[in-house]
Scaffold this motif. Structure first.
Motif, short mmCIF file in Angstrom:
data_model
loop_
_atom_site.label_atom_id
_atom_site.label_comp_id
_atom_site.label_asym_id
_atom_site.label_seq_id
_atom_site.Cartn_x
_atom_site.Cartn_y
_atom_site.Cartn_z
N ASP A 64 19.71 1.34 -13.96
CA ASP A 64 20.10 2.71 -13.61
C ASP A 64 19.99 2.95 -12.11
N ARG A 93 24.66 -4.21 -17.39
CA ARG A 93 26.06 -4.61 -17.30
C ARG A 93 26.95 -3.69 -18.15
N ALA A 94 26.49 -3.38 -19.35
CA ALA A 94 27.27 -2.51 -20.24
C ALA A 94 27.37 -1.10 -19.66
N ASP A 95 26.24 -0.59 -19.12
CA ASP A 95 26.26 0.77 -18.55
C ASP A 95 27.15 0.84 -17.32
N LYS A 97 29.73 -1.05 -16.64
CA LYS A 97 31.13 -1.13 -17.09
C LYS A 97 31.60 0.21 -17.64
N GLU A 98 30.75 0.85 -18.44
CA GLU A 98 31.11 2.15 -19.02
C GLU A 98 31.27 3.20 -17.93
N ALA A 99 30.46 3.10 -16.86
CA ALA A 99 30.53 4.07 -15.76
C ALA A 99 31.65 3.75 -14.78
N GLY A 100 32.31 2.62 -14.94
CA GLY A 100 33.39 2.26 -14.03
C GLY A 100 32.90 1.81 -12.67
N THR A 102 32.22 -0.95 -10.15
CA THR A 102 32.73 -2.31 -9.99
C THR A 102 32.12 -3.05 -8.79
#
Length: 297
Positions: A64, A93-95, A97-100, A102
Motif C-alpha cells: 500500500d 501486485r494484484a492491488d 494492477k487493480e489501481a492501474g 504501472t
C-alpha cells in the motif's frame, strides 16, 4: 546489484515469516493494514519525494505504501517494493494492477544481503527495518541504494509503554501462560528493536547516514470491529499471539479463561467505531551525505 540478481536468502527468520506469520497477517489484513496506514498517512504529506524520483520501499508488505509512492513520483518516476514474503507481494501486485499503477514493480528480496545499485532518490520503510537481524547491514545497503544526497525515511514503533495495542494483551496472557522460550522460533528482533533514538542514531551513523532526525507519530488504531474480533486478533498476531502460540496445549485448555480475561481488559477501549487502542511510532529521516558506501552482503 541488478533486480534480476536479487534474492531473498532463506534464513530461519525469513522462513518463519513465510511459513507462520504471512498466512496470519493475510487473514488479519483488514485490521493490520488500517492501523499501519494511520501512521504512514501522517508521514506521507511531509515525505521529501518528487515527481520523477526513483524510490525503494523496503519491507513493503502488501504494497500500500509502494502504491502511494508510485502515485507521488508519477509516470516519469518509478518505485521498487521489496519484501521477503511473496505472499504479501502477490497482494501488492494484484492491488497495483487493480489501481492501474504501472510505474511500480515488486521483488522478493532481503535488503540485508542484497545491495542495489545507487540509483534511487528516496528510500522508505514502514515497520520493516525493526525486523532486521543485522540492522547495520540492512541500513547500509539502503544507503548504498541511494544517490549522493538521497534521503531515507523509516517508521518504527516507539516504546512498549506507548503501544498498548501490542503489549497489553501479552501482559494479560502472562498471568496464565509461561513466557516465550528464548529458543522459540521467531520473526527476528521484533517490533520494539528500534525504540531507542540513541541506539538507532548510532546504527545509522555506523551505516554512514547524516542529517538524522526523529519525529513522534501518535495514532489510535483499530484492533477489532467488536470485542470478539479484538480478542481473536490479539490471540493470532503480535506479542500476545506469540505467547498463545508457544504455550500450545496449555493455551488450548485455558482458552475460555484467556478469552474472558482479554475481554475484561479490552472492554475499556470499545468505541462506536470498534475497539481502538493507542499506538506510537518514530518517523526517522536520514540522508546519504556523499558518495555511495561500500555495500554489505
Amino acid at each position: 546489484m541488478s533486480i534480476a540478481q536479487a534474492t531473498a536468502t532463506v534464513t530461519p527468520y525469513i522462513d518463519f515469516w513465510n511459513a507462520v506469520l504471512a498466512p496470519k497477517f493475510n487473514a488479519w489484513r483488514h485490521i493490520l493494514a488500517g492501523g499501519l496506514h494511520l501512521h504512514s498517512a501522517k508521514v506521507f504529506p511531509s515525505l521529501p519525494i518528487r515527481a520523477g524520483d526513483r524510490a525503494l520501499d523496503v519491507g513493503c508488505g502488501w504494497g500500500d505504501t509502494a502504491i502511494e509512492l508510485a502515485r507521488r513520483v508519477g509516470p516519469t518516476g518509478s518505485v521498487l517494493g521489496l519484501d521477503c514474503c511473496n505472499a504479501f507481494l502477490d497482494v501488492g501486485r494484484a492491488d497495483a494492477k487493480e489501481a492501474g499503477v504501472t510505474n511500480l514493480s515488486f521483488l522478493e528480496a532481503d535488503v540485508q544481503t542484497n545491495p542495489f545499485e545507487p540509483v534511487h532518490d528516496f528510500c522508505f520503510s514502514r515497520f520493516g527495518t525493526q525486523f532486521f537481524e543485522d540492522p547495520t547491514a540492512g541500513l547500509s545497503n539502503m544507503r548504498f541504494a541511494l544517490k549522493p544526497g538521497g534521503l531515507m525515511t523509516m517508521v518504527v514503533w516507539r516504546e512498549r509503554a506507548d503501544n498498548p495495542w501490542l503489549t497489553l494483551s501479552k501482559e494479560v496472557l502472562l498471568r496464565y501462560l509461561p513466557p516465550v522460550r528464548e529458543d522459540a522460533a521467531t520473526c527476528g528482533p521484533g517490533p520494539f528493536s528500534m525504540t531507542d533514538p540513541e541506539a538507532v542514531t548510532r546504527q545509522l551513523m555506523i551505516a554512514g547516514y547524516g542529517g538524522i532526525r526523529f519525529e513522534r507519530i501518535d495514532a489510535e488504531v483499530l484492533v477489532g470491529r467488536d470485542l470478539d474480533e479484538a480478542v481473536a486478533f490479539q490471540l493470532a498476531i503480535g506479542p500476545a499471539g506469540e505467547v498463545y502460540r508457544e504455550a500450545g496445549p496449555k493455551a488450548a485448555r485455558l482458552f475460555d479463561t484467556l478469552v474472558a480475561a482479554l475481554k475484561d481488559e479490552l472492554k475499556q477501549f470499545v468505541r462506536p467505531e470498534g475497539v481502538m487502542m493507542n499506538s506510537s511510532s518514530w518517523m526517522v529521516t536520514a540522508q546519504n551525505p556523499g558518495s555511495p558506501p561500500r555495500p554489505r552482503g
